[in-house]
Scaffold this motif. Sequence first.
Motif, PDB file in Angstrom:
ATOM      1  N   SER A   2       0.869  -1.168   0.000  1.00 41.27           N
ATOM      2  CA  SER A   2       0.000   0.000   0.000  1.00 41.27           C
ATOM      3  C   SER A   2       0.912   1.227   0.000  1.00 41.27           C
ATOM      4  CB  SER A   2      -0.938  -0.017   1.205  1.00 41.27           C
ATOM      5  OG  SER A   2      -1.793   1.114   1.197  1.00 41.27           O
ATOM      6  N   SER A   3       0.668   2.184   0.855  1.00 40.37           N
ATOM      7  CA  SER A   3       1.434   3.420   0.894  1.00 40.37           C
ATOM      8  C   SER A   3       0.964   4.209   2.114  1.00 40.37           C
ATOM      9  CB  SER A   3       1.178   4.237  -0.381  1.00 40.37           C
ATOM     10  OG  SER A   3       1.617   5.570  -0.256  1.00 40.37           O
ATOM     11  N   ILE A   4       1.768   5.178   2.531  1.00 42.70           N
ATOM     12  CA  ILE A   4       1.247   6.073   3.564  1.00 42.70           C
ATOM     13  C   ILE A   4       0.037   6.832   3.027  1.00 42.70           C
ATOM     14  CG2 ILE A   4       3.379   6.328   4.881  1.00 42.70           C
ATOM     15  CD1 ILE A   4       3.845   9.012   3.448  1.00 42.70           C
TER      16      ILE A   4
ATOM     17  N   GLY B  92      -2.272   5.403   1.643  1.00 42.22           N
ATOM     18  CA  GLY B  92      -3.381   4.519   1.917  1.00 42.22           C
ATOM     19  C   GLY B  92      -3.940   4.719   3.316  1.00 42.22           C
TER      20      GLY B  92
ATOM     21  N   LYS C 117      -4.788   2.935  -2.887  1.00 42.05           N
ATOM     22  CA  LYS C 117      -3.948   2.495  -1.771  1.00 42.05           C
ATOM     23  C   LYS C 117      -4.756   2.342  -0.483  1.00 42.05           C
ATOM     24  CE  LYS C 117      -0.167   1.938  -4.044  1.00 42.05           C
ATOM     25  NZ  LYS C 117       0.404   0.578  -4.252  1.00 42.05           N
TER      26      LYS C 117
ATOM     27  N   VAL D 188      -5.381  -1.424   1.698  1.00 39.78           N
ATOM     28  CA  VAL D 188      -5.452  -1.654   3.152  1.00 39.78           C
ATOM     29  C   VAL D 188      -6.740  -2.397   3.494  1.00 39.78           C
ATOM     30  CG1 VAL D 188      -5.612  -0.545   5.416  1.00 39.78           C
ATOM     31  CG2 VAL D 188      -4.007   0.342   3.708  1.00 39.78           C
TER      32      VAL D 188
ATOM     33  N   CYS E 290       0.055  -5.728   4.988  1.00 44.15           N
ATOM     34  CA  CYS E 290       0.552  -4.842   3.941  1.00 44.15           C
ATOM     35  C   CYS E 290       1.594  -3.895   4.507  1.00 44.15           C
ATOM     36  CB  CYS E 290      -0.581  -4.068   3.266  1.00 44.15           C
ATOM     37  SG  CYS E 290      -1.466  -2.881   4.282  1.00 44.15           S
TER      38      CYS E 290
ATOM     39  N   CYS F 283       3.227  -0.024   4.175  1.00 45.46           N
ATOM     40  CA  CYS F 283       2.825   1.322   3.770  1.00 45.46           C
ATOM     41  C   CYS F 283       4.067   2.207   3.721  1.00 45.46           C
ATOM     42  CB  CYS F 283       1.802   1.888   4.744  1.00 45.46           C
ATOM     43  SG  CYS F 283       0.261   0.950   4.853  1.00 45.46           S
TER      44      CYS F 283
ATOM     45  N   PRO G 222      -1.452  -2.926   8.595  1.00 48.65           N
ATOM     46  CA  PRO G 222      -0.753  -2.036   7.660  1.00 48.65           C
ATOM     47  C   PRO G 222       0.500  -1.481   8.344  1.00 48.65           C
ATOM     48  CG  PRO G 222      -2.651  -0.889   8.593  1.00 48.65           C
ATOM     49  CD  PRO G 222      -2.589  -2.251   9.253  1.00 48.65           C
TER      50      PRO G 222
ATOM     51  N   VAL H 122       3.553   0.715   8.702  1.00 50.05           N
ATOM     52  CA  VAL H 122       4.037   1.991   8.175  1.00 50.05           C
ATOM     53  C   VAL H 122       5.565   2.040   8.258  1.00 50.05           C
ATOM     54  CG1 VAL H 122       3.996   4.493   8.444  1.00 50.05           C
ATOM     55  CG2 VAL H 122       1.907   3.156   8.835  1.00 50.05           C
TER      56      VAL H 122
END
Length: 270
Positions: free
Chosen positions: A161-163, A165, A179, A183, A202, A204, A260, A262
């Motif tokens: 995903s990604s921040i 997300g 994204k 999540v 996931c 992030c 998720p 990070v």
Amino acid sequence: MTNVCVILYVKKYAIQERIGMNYDFDGKVALITGAGSGIGRATAFAFGQSGASVVVSDVNVQGGDETVDLIKQAGGNAIFVKCDVSDAGAVNALVAQAIKVYGQLDYGHNNAGITNIQADEWKEDVWDRALSINLTGVMHCMRAEAGAMLQSGGGAIVNTSSINGLTGNPSQPAYVATKHGVVGLTRHGALKWAKQNIRVNCVCPGVIETAMTEAVASNPQYRAAMENMTPLGRMGQPEEIASAVLWLCSDQASFVTGHPLVIDGGATVA
């Protein structure tokens, strides 16, 4: 090949050997999408260094072949299978090929994705393309991977995903939406397959130094701005994400699912 040659070869492709050595995945099989560069390449290399057989996948044939060569030159075992994750049939064929060659599938890192930094993501064609790769593509992979893992007693899936997300971004509506969706899919998968011994998590990432960010980071002014986004004062490296992926797949994370993780140098708490 001597150790010196391996190190030189690794440096050519900006891969650091410090990852993958703290895990023992001998006899395991890992599939990584988007492995032709960046985070996917670093993760594939790390799995290879840990003893796993690696299925490298990407739409970029040259990049995928280079990743396989990198793994093999360092003493690992890998194959490349071209796959567009937005195509369900292609994803099913990818997983089938992993089973055909290696007999099982234990880990999946669904990393393939796109970003449209300079595109108008409100345009339907741009929006639809982002959705088909970043979100529907992850769904295709999760579904096929879990089906294979159920046949062999379980496994672990890690999505990228990604921040973005977890937070907002005023300039990338499609990217942010997809994204966030990753999540949500991750949490769904964690609940769906928990009783079947499949963990789903996931990562992030924050701002990571990859080919995807190279065009922006090559400008000193923009690079400084990106580095200043994090309290640690730098961009992250693909190997730092790969380390987290391997941990999430390992027995050291055996009680972690639906999470998720990070990895952003503190950007989301700044």
